[in-house]
Motif scaffolding. Structure first.
Motif, PDB file in Angstrom:
ATOM      1  N   VAL A 292       0.848  -1.198   0.000  1.00  0.00           N
ATOM      2  CA  VAL A 292       0.000   0.000   0.000  1.00  0.00           C
ATOM      3  C   VAL A 292       0.882   1.246   0.000  1.00  0.00           C
ATOM      4  N   SER A 293       1.949   1.230   0.792  1.00  0.00           N
ATOM      5  CA  SER A 293       2.884   2.359   0.824  1.00  0.00           C
ATOM      6  C   SER A 293       3.587   2.538  -0.517  1.00  0.00           C
ATOM      7  N   LEU A 294       4.000   1.438  -1.131  1.00  0.00           N
ATOM      8  CA  LEU A 294       4.652   1.509  -2.433  1.00  0.00           C
ATOM      9  C   LEU A 294       3.683   2.041  -3.487  1.00  0.00           C
ATOM     10  N   GLY A 295       2.442   1.560  -3.473  1.00  0.00           N
ATOM     11  CA  GLY A 295       1.437   2.067  -4.411  1.00  0.00           C
ATOM     12  C   GLY A 295       1.193   3.557  -4.219  1.00  0.00           C
ATOM     13  N   MET A 296       1.128   3.999  -2.969  1.00  0.00           N
ATOM     14  CA  MET A 296       0.929   5.421  -2.689  1.00  0.00           C
ATOM     15  C   MET A 296       2.130   6.240  -3.154  1.00  0.00           C
ATOM     16  N   SER A 297       3.310   5.712  -2.980  1.00  0.00           N
ATOM     17  CA  SER A 297       4.513   6.402  -3.436  1.00  0.00           C
ATOM     18  C   SER A 297       4.480   6.584  -4.960  1.00  0.00           C
ATOM     19  N   ARG A 298       4.022   5.575  -5.677  1.00  0.00           N
ATOM     20  CA  ARG A 298       3.891   5.688  -7.137  1.00  0.00           C
ATOM     21  C   ARG A 298       2.832   6.715  -7.518  1.00  0.00           C
ATOM     22  N   ALA A 299       1.696   6.682  -6.839  1.00  0.00           N
ATOM     23  CA  ALA A 299       0.628   7.642  -7.128  1.00  0.00           C
ATOM     24  C   ALA A 299       1.108   9.066  -6.853  1.00  0.00           C
ATOM     25  N   LEU A 300       1.830   9.263  -5.765  1.00  0.00           N
ATOM     26  CA  LEU A 300       2.338  10.599  -5.432  1.00  0.00           C
ATOM     27  C   LEU A 300       3.385  11.081  -6.432  1.00  0.00           C
ATOM     28  N   ALA A 301       4.182  10.159  -6.977  1.00  0.00           N
ATOM     29  CA  ALA A 301       5.165  10.548  -7.998  1.00  0.00           C
ATOM     30  C   ALA A 301       4.457  11.127  -9.222  1.00  0.00           C
ATOM     31  N   VAL A 302       3.356  10.504  -9.632  1.00  0.00           N
ATOM     32  CA  VAL A 302       2.594  11.003 -10.783  1.00  0.00           C
ATOM     33  C   VAL A 302       1.888  12.303 -10.423  1.00  0.00           C
ATOM     34  N   PHE A 303       1.263  12.359  -9.248  1.00  0.00           N
ATOM     35  CA  PHE A 303       0.614  13.573  -8.782  1.00  0.00           C
ATOM     36  C   PHE A 303       1.603  14.741  -8.783  1.00  0.00           C
ATOM     37  N   ASN A 304       2.782  14.531  -8.191  1.00  0.00           N
ATOM     38  CA  ASN A 304       3.786  15.596  -8.129  1.00  0.00           C
ATOM     39  C   ASN A 304       4.239  16.014  -9.519  1.00  0.00           C
ATOM     40  N   TYR A 305       4.392  15.070 -10.420  1.00  0.00           N
ATOM     41  CA  TYR A 305       4.775  15.413 -11.788  1.00  0.00           C
ATOM     42  C   TYR A 305       3.687  16.268 -12.448  1.00  0.00           C
TER      43      TYR A 305
ATOM     44  N   ALA B 245      -4.479  21.596  -9.002  1.00  0.00           N
ATOM     45  CA  ALA B 245      -4.354  20.776  -7.784  1.00  0.00           C
ATOM     46  C   ALA B 245      -5.701  20.244  -7.314  1.00  0.00           C
ATOM     47  N   GLU B 246      -6.742  21.060  -7.414  1.00  0.00           N
ATOM     48  CA  GLU B 246      -8.058  20.622  -6.927  1.00  0.00           C
ATOM     49  C   GLU B 246      -8.691  19.554  -7.815  1.00  0.00           C
ATOM     50  N   ALA B 247      -8.114  19.311  -8.990  1.00  0.00           N
ATOM     51  CA  ALA B 247      -8.661  18.308  -9.908  1.00  0.00           C
ATOM     52  C   ALA B 247      -8.005  16.942  -9.738  1.00  0.00           C
ATOM     53  N   ILE B 248      -7.000  16.837  -8.857  1.00  0.00           N
ATOM     54  CA  ILE B 248      -6.250  15.583  -8.710  1.00  0.00           C
ATOM     55  C   ILE B 248      -6.355  15.063  -7.283  1.00  0.00           C
ATOM     56  N   SER B 249      -6.568  13.754  -7.159  1.00  0.00           N
ATOM     57  CA  SER B 249      -6.483  13.089  -5.862  1.00  0.00           C
ATOM     58  C   SER B 249      -5.630  11.836  -6.028  1.00  0.00           C
ATOM     59  N   VAL B 250      -5.148  11.297  -4.931  1.00  0.00           N
ATOM     60  CA  VAL B 250      -4.304  10.103  -4.992  1.00  0.00           C
ATOM     61  C   VAL B 250      -4.820   9.042  -4.037  1.00  0.00           C
ATOM     62  N   SER B 251      -4.567   7.796  -4.396  1.00  0.00           N
ATOM     63  CA  SER B 251      -4.877   6.671  -3.518  1.00  0.00           C
ATOM     64  C   SER B 251      -3.989   5.503  -3.924  1.00  0.00           C
ATOM     65  N   SER B 252      -4.052   4.454  -3.150  1.00  0.00           N
ATOM     66  CA  SER B 252      -3.278   3.251  -3.436  1.00  0.00           C
ATOM     67  C   SER B 252      -4.158   2.033  -3.255  1.00  0.00           C
ATOM     68  N   SER B 253      -4.095   1.140  -4.222  1.00  0.00           N
ATOM     69  CA  SER B 253      -4.767  -0.145  -4.029  1.00  0.00           C
ATOM     70  C   SER B 253      -3.754  -1.203  -3.624  1.00  0.00           C
ATOM     71  N   GLY B 254      -2.468  -0.811  -3.594  1.00  0.00           N
ATOM     72  CA  GLY B 254      -1.431  -1.782  -3.257  1.00  0.00           C
ATOM     73  C   GLY B 254      -1.540  -2.989  -4.168  1.00  0.00           C
ATOM     74  N   ASP B 255      -1.566  -4.165  -3.575  1.00  0.00           N
ATOM     75  CA  ASP B 255      -1.699  -5.389  -4.375  1.00  0.00           C
ATOM     76  C   ASP B 255      -3.110  -5.971  -4.285  1.00  0.00           C
ATOM     77  N   THR B 256      -4.070  -5.212  -3.719  1.00  0.00           N
ATOM     78  CA  THR B 256      -5.412  -5.764  -3.498  1.00  0.00           C
ATOM     79  C   THR B 256      -6.332  -5.674  -4.709  1.00  0.00           C
ATOM     80  N   ASP B 257      -6.052  -4.794  -5.649  1.00  0.00           N
ATOM     81  CA  ASP B 257      -6.907  -4.625  -6.828  1.00  0.00           C
ATOM     82  C   ASP B 257      -6.031  -4.446  -8.057  1.00  0.00           C
ATOM     83  N   PRO B 258      -5.266  -5.477  -8.428  1.00  0.00           N
ATOM     84  CA  PRO B 258      -4.326  -5.320  -9.541  1.00  0.00           C
ATOM     85  C   PRO B 258      -5.056  -5.185 -10.880  1.00  0.00           C
ATOM     86  N   PRO B 259      -4.540  -4.329 -11.775  1.00  0.00           N
ATOM     87  CA  PRO B 259      -5.138  -4.212 -13.102  1.00  0.00           C
ATOM     88  C   PRO B 259      -5.035  -5.516 -13.899  1.00  0.00           C
TER      89      PRO B 259
END
Length: 159
Positions: A101-114, A123-137
């Motif tokens: 979950v932490s790794l997934g959030m770190s990836r989401a934040l990298a994209v958000f920050n970019y 900024a108000e149009a973007i949110s972040v979350s992590s599914s970790g390994d619980t909901d893999p594409p």
């Protein structure tokens, strides 16, 4: 949810849990894009290669994210984007991250920050979350799919 798979050229099968595929003329026009129609939202899942180790974006990932953002904003400048971080089902090898979950959030934040650093979305149009390994594409049944799951998705909703 609906899903669009974006690849930097290689095509692959869509996730097993989604519906039929149609050409991706709705949101983006990039090679290797497959759209799975949805009623309220669409989700763009970036297939492999967005990150070095962990959550650092590769230069080609930055170019792809920029192009996707430009095409999305051209379609509708009033979008809401949720960046969702994903992982495969193995434990992170990074000392600073204790779980997926932490790794997934770190990836989401990298994209958000970019996106924010490049002023690609307000900024108000973007949110972040992590599914970790619980909901893999992609199903974590093969090595190739586990690599594909080391990614992010962008859930796009019209405001």
């Amino acid at each position: 949810p609906a899903s669009t798979i974006i690849s930097s050229g290689a095509t692959s099968a869509p996730p097993a849990s989604t519906g039929t595929t149609t050409p991706a003329s709705k949101l983006v026009d990039l090679a290797g894009v497959v759209t799975h129609a949805g009623e309220q939202e669409e989700t763009l899942t970036f297939e492999n290669g967005l990150f070095f180790r962990g959550s650092r974006l590769k230069p080609e990932a930055r170019r792809l994210l920029t192009e996707v953002a430009h095409q999305l904003r051209k379609q509708n400048g009033n979008l809401r984007v949720q960046v969702i971080g994903h992982t495969d089902n193995s434990l992170p090898r990074h000392a600073r991250l204790s779980d997926n979950v932490s790794l997934g959030m770190s990836r989401a934040l990298a994209v958000f920050n970019y996106f924010r650093q490049q002023n690609l979305f307000p900024a108000e149009a973007i949110s972040v979350s992590s599914s970790g390994d619980t909901d893999p594409p992609f199903a974590n049944t093969t090595y190739e799919n586990r690599l594909k799951n080391q990614t992010v998705s962008l859930r796009i909703v019209n405001r």
